[in-house]
Design an enzyme around this catalytic site. Structure first.
Site, short mmCIF file in Angstrom:
data_model
loop_
_atom_site.label_atom_id
_atom_site.label_comp_id
_atom_site.label_asym_id
_atom_site.label_seq_id
_atom_site.Cartn_x
_atom_site.Cartn_y
_atom_site.Cartn_z
N GLU A 211 0.83 -1.21 0.00
CA GLU A 211 0.00 0.00 0.00
C GLU A 211 0.86 1.27 0.00
OE1 GLU A 211 -2.73 -1.10 -0.55
OE2 GLU A 211 -3.16 -2.86 0.66
N ARG A 290 5.99 8.37 -7.91
CA ARG A 290 5.23 8.23 -9.16
C ARG A 290 4.60 9.56 -9.54
NH1 ARG A 290 -0.57 5.09 -8.89
NH2 ARG A 290 -1.57 6.36 -7.29
N GLY A 307 -12.19 4.28 -18.34
CA GLY A 307 -13.62 4.60 -18.20
C GLY A 307 -14.31 4.92 -19.51
N ASP A 385 -1.47 -1.10 -9.79
CA ASP A 385 -1.75 -2.50 -9.52
C ASP A 385 -1.83 -3.22 -10.86
OD1 ASP A 385 -1.88 -2.37 -6.75
OD2 ASP A 385 -4.01 -1.88 -6.74
N TRP A 438 -0.39 5.32 -0.27
CA TRP A 438 -1.04 5.80 -1.48
C TRP A 438 -2.56 5.63 -1.38
CZ3 TRP A 438 -0.25 2.35 -6.49
CH2 TRP A 438 -0.74 1.07 -6.27
N ASP A 499 -4.87 -6.65 3.26
CA ASP A 499 -6.09 -6.83 2.48
C ASP A 499 -7.33 -6.88 3.37
OD1 ASP A 499 -4.96 -7.62 -0.42
OD2 ASP A 499 -3.74 -8.54 1.14
#
Length: 577
Positions: A211, A290, A307, A385, A438, A499
């Protein structure tokens, strides 16, 4: 003497040519893909399907995409992280057998859908059903024949060919800022290193923080749960654990970098930095941030490429096979108003358009920084991811194929792995990072909050009990006791997976996450009692040995796990004022 002069002139000419060539180089594009799923094998069939879906829709297509580029003479040079818990699942024989059956089951559903659509004179839907049949037939073939049922081996081959860099991650994806004991993070990092070395044959150079969860060296006490109010105690910074495992860098979001100290220091996101803290690590550790605009262009569904209305809709499926025949249409559209999917519109038009647009933005970002910095050819890094590409965004792997190909066709830019960039341009300055991630608001609130305080209580209870067990039996040579202690270690690590807290907080398969928390906590406590009874000479009932066997059969990961990592920090935390 004349010969020496000529050689000197030749060297000067070569240096001049090199300067001219380098001056046309604006910088590198670093793509980091983080690949992770929690341990789901041998638990519930519905959750096992998460792994099979990801393998079919993401892992096999991504590996295919990378190999296709290599076959075309293009070395992708991406940095791919694979969490150790996922490596263990992909290497498991149960996964290999069940994945082939999963593909066969999907093939049967596609054929039945085709028959239904033909009977109903739904020609376009029947055509889409044939595409699904081809997709799962090819996926099964790639997995069984091309990759010999070994996806980990397929990644290793790409690594050994110099085409990708494989970075490690926390063993079970524990959220480091939430851990109450330094030994818990030590065990996560050292186990991850050993698994990576064993499976890929190389020492990893960097680690993806689960994460992107970073914590500095500081005084700390649990902020939620029954342990709230404890006297603050010293904790080590993340970079210290990484340095002790010979890991030289990690990745964060630029929002985390912006919050770093010193506030007046220009934290250039196009350069790497050294991470500093109250306690200095054995060797310095670098951090790369990033890029925000380039990441949002893909990651944020509302404004990003995934999208677009022409892409395959993820949510609407046909029962019972759960195959998808509809396009997004509009990212706010109700399921009832989704139009049928037309592959040519998505694959031959939108993917090409969006990949070209993304490459344009990458090149523009690097060129702007190059010009504004007076000719400093640096980097721009994006991280996602891996499951976004293929699973959530069906056309994603093809998008990446075109982006990587077109970046490498531009003489002014190129793809580069994290380590290659750090070798070319070492970090430029020091930063002191705050506790962050993040996640939402770029803080730690998704994994440390009142709603999951009961989970934190379970974790803290097990962390401290595991530490006590490891200290008590540190020198044991009894193989049966070691077997129990190793399983205690596995249950501890599985409980600490980030998770479960994420799923509970976001109401995503929350019931499963809550069951897993209780399962691993209860199993650990029963095993811990068994370890103490056996280790202190008391009789252990046969039913307890059967229970141990059941736990070892269900949670069968990290065969060589060392419970001693939970005993004491190899380097204790220093006093933090």
């Amino acid at each position: 003497m004349i010969f020496t002069v000529h050689i000197h002139k030749i060297c000067l000419i070569l240096e001049l040519v090199e300067v001219i060539i380098v001056s046309d180089f604006h910088g590198s594009f670093i793509l980091v893909l983080h690949t992770h799923l929690p341990w789901v094998l041998y638990h519930e069939e519905l959750q096992e399907n998460w792994l099979f879906e990801a393998a079919a829709e993401t892992y096999v297509p991504i590996i295919n995409m990378l190999n296709n580029l290599v076959d075309e003479g293009i070395s992708p040079k991406i940095t791919l992280t694979v969490s150790p818990v996922l490596i263990e699942q992909l290497s498991n024989e149960h996964f290999k057998e069940r994945f082939i059956k999963y593909c066969e089951q999907k093939l049967d559903y596609a054929r039945q859908d085709y028959k239904d659509f033909e009977d109903g004179n739904e020609k376009h839907l029947a055509y889409l059903a044939t595409l699904w049949e081809k997709f799962y037939s090819k996926t099964k073939s790639y997995f069984s024949e091309k990759y010999n049922e070994d996806l980990v081996g397929a990644l290793k081959a790409l690594q050994d060919g110099g085409h990708i860099e494989l970075m490690t991650c926390g063993a079970t994806h524990a959220f480091y800022p939430a851990a109450c004991e330094d030994t818990s993070i030590q065990a996560q990092v050292q186990t991850a290193r050993e698994v990576h070395l064993n499976r890929f044959g190389k020492q990893p150079k960097g680690m993806w923080l689960p994460e992107c969860g970073y914590r500095p060296a500081c005084k700390w006490a649990p902020p939620f749960g029954s342990k709230t109010g404890e006297i603050p105690y010293d904790r080590k910074g993340v970079e210290e654990f990484l340095s002790e495992a010979d890991l030289g860098y990690f990745v964060i979001d630029n929002h985390q970098m912006i919050k770093a100290h010193p506030a007046d220091y220009h934290k250039n996101p196009y350069l790497a930095h050294w991470v500093r803290g109250a306690q200095q690590p054995k060797e310095p550790v670098a951090v790369l941030a990033r890029d925000i605009p380039l990441s949002l262009q893909v990651w944020r569904h509302e404004i990003g490429y995934p999208g677009d209305g022409d892409y395959l809709d993820f949510h609407k499926t046909r029962w019972p096979g759960r195959l998808r025949y509809w396009k997004i249409t509009h990212n706010k559209a109700d399921m009832a108003f989704k139009d049928y999917y037309y592959p040519d519109d998505a694959i031959n038009e939108k993917v090409i358009e969006h990949a070209g647009n993304y490459k344009y933005h990458i090149a523009g970002t690097l060129k702007n920084h190059f010009e504004q910095s007076g000719g400093n050819a640096s980097m721009v890094m994006t991280a996602f991811d891996t499951e976004l590409y293929g699973h959530w965004w069906f056309e994603g792997p093809l998008f990446l194929y075109h982006v990587i190909k077109w970046v490498n066709s531009d003489p002014n830019i190129r793809t580069e792995t994290c380590s290659e960039y750090l070798e070319r341009k070492p970090p430029c300055g020091d930063v002191f990072l705050p506790e962050s991630s993040w996640g939402a608001n770029y803080d730690t609130s998704t994994w440390i909050n009142e709603e999951v305080s009961w989970v934190l209580d379970k974790e803290y209870d097990v962390e401290r009990d595991m530490q006590a067990l490891a200290r008590q039996f540190f020198y044991t040579q009894d193989e049966e006791l070691i077997k129990i202690l190793k399983q205690c270690s596995r249950e501890t690590m599985l409980l600490l997976s980030s998770d479960w807290k994420f799923m509970i907080k976001n109401w995503s398969a929350r019931d499963h996450a809550e069951r897993r928390v209780m399962c691993h906590h209860n199993d650990f406590k029963r095993l811990a009692k068994m370890a103490r009874d056996y280790g202190e000479g008391r009789i252990v009932a046969e039913s307890e040995w059967i229970f141990l066997g059941d736990c070892m059969a269900r949670d069968r990961l990290f065969e060589k796990i060392d419970f001693k990592w939970f005993a004491n920090p190899s380097v204790p935390a220093m006093k933090c004022d």
